[in-house]
Design an enzyme around this catalytic site. Structure first.
Site, PDB file in Angstrom:
ATOM      1  N   VAL A 163     -10.263  -1.263   1.251  1.00 28.12           N
ATOM      2  CA  VAL A 163      -8.774  -1.872   1.983  1.00 28.12           C
ATOM      3  C   VAL A 163      -8.020  -0.363   2.406  1.00 28.12           C
ATOM      4  CG1 VAL A 163      -8.943  -4.025   1.036  1.00 28.12           C
ATOM      5  CG2 VAL A 163      -7.689  -2.006  -0.259  1.00 28.12           C
ATOM      6  N   SER A 164      -7.109  -0.606   3.157  1.00 34.22           N
ATOM      7  CA  SER A 164      -6.214   0.650   3.500  1.00 34.22           C
ATOM      8  C   SER A 164      -5.180   1.149   2.772  1.00 34.22           C
ATOM      9  CB  SER A 164      -5.898   0.595   5.124  1.00 34.22           C
ATOM     10  OG  SER A 164      -6.626   0.279   5.993  1.00 34.22           O
ATOM     11  N   LYS A 165      -4.649   0.064   2.046  1.00 40.02           N
ATOM     12  CA  LYS A 165      -3.486   0.332   1.191  1.00 40.02           C
ATOM     13  C   LYS A 165      -3.524   0.225  -0.285  1.00 40.02           C
ATOM     14  CE  LYS A 165      -0.035  -1.326   4.658  1.00 40.02           C
ATOM     15  NZ  LYS A 165       0.972  -2.025   4.820  1.00 40.02           N
TER      16      LYS A 165
END
Length: 204
Positions: free
Chosen positions: A8-10
């Site tokens: 996931v990006s965050k």
């Protein structure tokens, strides 16, 4: 053996890998064979991906939920899968635009071959545009003097060229109109992005 990779990006907890985890487990991946990163896809520093790729052995298959979970960009993705293929490791994408990719099957290899061809086409276009732009600049008398700064287009050409047999760094610097110091500040000798290069591409 099946091995799963999630991302996931965050890293602030606002995104979770629950959906990816459920899909990978349903596909038969052992919970102990799941790797998970919380980082932007554009970042080089993805320690769990590095550990995942290092731990794979011939005959294993790497599963990802979607294609964009694995690669930073098309070029990075193609290089990663080529490396896996050379090691006798398969890749299977469960959903999304790349769901037809399963390099353990003939049809899946064909689909990925199309992706690889598109990546090569993209590199050729970037090269042609960069060379044409430099020729245009020279025609307007912008020759010599202080080298021009690195641009996204020049950087992509440098990434595609560095590390290839026959590439001479001095010739590449001349073609791009940048100094050797500028080139190496943005890209490594093998074509991987360095921090300054990542910043340049993120901003464009």
């Amino acid at each position: 053996m099946l091995v799963g990779y999630m991302r996931v990006s965050k890293a602030d907890g606002s995104q979770t890998t629950d959906l990816q985890r459920d899909a990978l487990l349903a596909a038969g991946v052992d919970p102990l064979k799941l790797y998970e990163d919380h980082a932007s896809g554009k970042k080089d520093d993805r320690p769990q991906l590095a550990a995942c790729l290092k731990g794979l052995n011939a005959g294993d298959t790497l599963l990802v939920w979607k294609l964009d979970r694995l690669g930073r960009d098309l070029r990075h993705l193609v290089n990663t899968v080529h490396n896996l293929t050379e090691r006798g490791i398969g890749l299977k994408v469960l959903t999304g635009e790349g769901a037809a990719i399963d390099t353990t099957t003939a049809s899946g290899k064909l689909v990925f071959g199309i992706f690889a061809a598109l990546a090569e086409f993209e590199r050729e276009l970037i090269s042609e545009r960069t060379i044409a732009g430099l020729a245009s600049a020279r025609a307007r008398g912008r020759n010599g003097g202080r080298p021009y700064k690195m641009t996204p287009a020049k950087l992509r050409l440098a990434m595609a060229s560095m590390g290839k047999p026959g590439t001479k760094v001095s010739d590449l610097c001349t073609e791009l109109g940048v100094s050797r110091q500028t080139l190496y500040r943005h890209v490594s000798p093998t074509g991987e992005l360095r921090p300054d290069g990542s910043k340049l591409l993120v901003g464009n």
